[in-house]
Design an enzyme around this catalytic site. Sequence first.
Site, PDB file in Angstrom:
ATOM      1  N   GLU A  80     -17.693  23.898  15.666  1.00  0.00           N
ATOM      2  CA  GLU A  80     -17.735  22.881  16.717  1.00  0.00           C
ATOM      3  C   GLU A  80     -16.953  21.633  16.304  1.00  0.00           C
ATOM      4  O   GLU A  80     -17.122  21.112  15.216  1.00  0.00           O
ATOM      5  CB  GLU A  80     -19.186  22.498  17.040  1.00  0.00           C
ATOM      6  CG  GLU A  80     -20.017  23.649  17.602  1.00  0.00           C
ATOM      7  CD  GLU A  80     -19.539  24.146  18.972  1.00  0.00           C
ATOM      8  OE1 GLU A  80     -18.681  23.483  19.593  1.00  0.00           O
ATOM      9  OE2 GLU A  80     -20.022  25.205  19.409  1.00  0.00           O
ATOM     10  N   ARG A  90     -30.485  23.047  30.617  1.00  0.00           N
ATOM     11  CA  ARG A  90     -30.499  24.054  31.686  1.00  0.00           C
ATOM     12  C   ARG A  90     -31.878  24.711  31.765  1.00  0.00           C
ATOM     13  O   ARG A  90     -32.331  25.135  32.814  1.00  0.00           O
ATOM     14  CB  ARG A  90     -29.424  25.106  31.360  1.00  0.00           C
ATOM     15  CG  ARG A  90     -29.198  26.186  32.370  1.00  0.00           C
ATOM     16  CD  ARG A  90     -28.082  27.128  31.893  1.00  0.00           C
ATOM     17  NE  ARG A  90     -28.332  27.690  30.566  1.00  0.00           N
ATOM     18  CZ  ARG A  90     -29.134  28.726  30.322  1.00  0.00           C
ATOM     19  NH1 ARG A  90     -29.769  29.343  31.288  1.00  0.00           N
ATOM     20  NH2 ARG A  90     -29.302  29.172  29.080  1.00  0.00           N
ATOM     21  N   CYS A 143     -28.743  22.019  20.542  1.00  0.00           N
ATOM     22  CA  CYS A 143     -27.731  22.097  19.478  1.00  0.00           C
ATOM     23  C   CYS A 143     -26.799  20.888  19.501  1.00  0.00           C
ATOM     24  O   CYS A 143     -26.550  20.268  18.461  1.00  0.00           O
ATOM     25  CB  CYS A 143     -26.932  23.396  19.581  1.00  0.00           C
ATOM     26  SG  CYS A 143     -27.900  24.827  19.062  1.00  0.00           S
ATOM     27  N   HIS A 166     -21.852  27.271  15.856  1.00  0.00           N
ATOM     28  CA  HIS A 166     -22.586  28.165  16.749  1.00  0.00           C
ATOM     29  C   HIS A 166     -22.277  29.613  16.373  1.00  0.00           C
ATOM     30  O   HIS A 166     -21.157  29.920  15.939  1.00  0.00           O
ATOM     31  CB  HIS A 166     -22.173  27.923  18.207  1.00  0.00           C
ATOM     32  CG  HIS A 166     -23.104  27.034  18.965  1.00  0.00           C
ATOM     33  ND1 HIS A 166     -22.696  25.864  19.569  1.00  0.00           N
ATOM     34  CD2 HIS A 166     -24.439  27.150  19.237  1.00  0.00           C
ATOM     35  CE1 HIS A 166     -23.743  25.297  20.166  1.00  0.00           C
ATOM     36  NE2 HIS A 166     -24.810  26.050  19.980  1.00  0.00           N
TER      37      HIS A 166
HETATM   38  N1  PCA Z   1     -29.183  27.255  20.277  1.00  0.00           N
HETATM   39  C1  PCA Z   1     -29.470  26.251  21.279  1.00  0.00           C
HETATM   40  C2  PCA Z   1     -30.599  25.432  20.702  1.00  0.00           C
HETATM   41  C3  PCA Z   1     -31.145  26.209  19.564  1.00  0.00           C
HETATM   42  C4  PCA Z   1     -30.152  27.279  19.324  1.00  0.00           C
HETATM   43  O1  PCA Z   1     -30.175  28.086  18.387  1.00  0.00           O
HETATM   44  C5  PCA Z   1     -28.242  25.470  21.718  1.00  0.00           C
HETATM   45  O2  PCA Z   1     -27.123  26.000  21.634  1.00  0.00           O
HETATM   46  O3  PCA Z   1     -28.366  24.333  22.161  1.00  0.00           O
END
Ligand code: PCA
Length: 214
Positions: A80, A90, A143, A166
């Site tokens: 990211e 959401r 996140c 991610h």
């Molecule tokens: N993914 C979510 C929150 C926790 C996770 O593992 C996100 O992408 O915001």
Amino acid sequence: MSNILLTGFAPFGGESTNPSWEAVKQLDGARIKGHRVHAREMSVVFGVANKELRKWIRELKPALVICVGQAGGRATMSLERVAINVDDARIPDNGGQQPIDEVIVADGPDAYFTSLPIKAMLRDMKAAGIPVAISQTAGTFVCNHVFYGLMHTIRTRKKMRGGFIHIPFSPEQAAQHADAPSLAIDTIVHGLRIGITTCLKTDKDVAIVGGAEH
Ligand code: PCA
């Protein structure tokens, strides 16, 4: 020995596991280039997650903080680039909160950039056969909230670097979703280890191709 803080998340959104925790817990206690990895499981709850993060940063004084989260539907590990100052959920978080268009830090900047050398990480992870890409958005759920909270917390600590990665669903999760891409947890663990190693040996990021049209 300096510390590395590596966080994953608890399951959320009806899933029974979260691949981010499944992966990072395998690196708990690992030694990478003279640093010790400390893995921690974070709550998927706005506000609480950032409190947990600040406590672990206070305790460990890590040289490097990498937060990892699940992005179901993505096909690659996503390095990211940017965290934005907005919560826009959401679905409700694990505490039942669903903020819509709220700022994370009232007087904070609109965005922070990662301080990880993401292009060098991209190069090295690709070379190791890991499906990986740069991502221009960490979304607007917990996140991004944690990524923004991390960058805000370490903004004045020049020796502390941090960022967010991610990851896709695990194969077991993808088996329950029609046509969802996945990556094996072992591949994620391997990718994280390489990414961390690159962070530790790279002071200044490299300028190489890795942008996107969308
Ligand atoms: N993914 C979510 C929150 C926790 C996770 O593992 C996100 O992408 O915001």
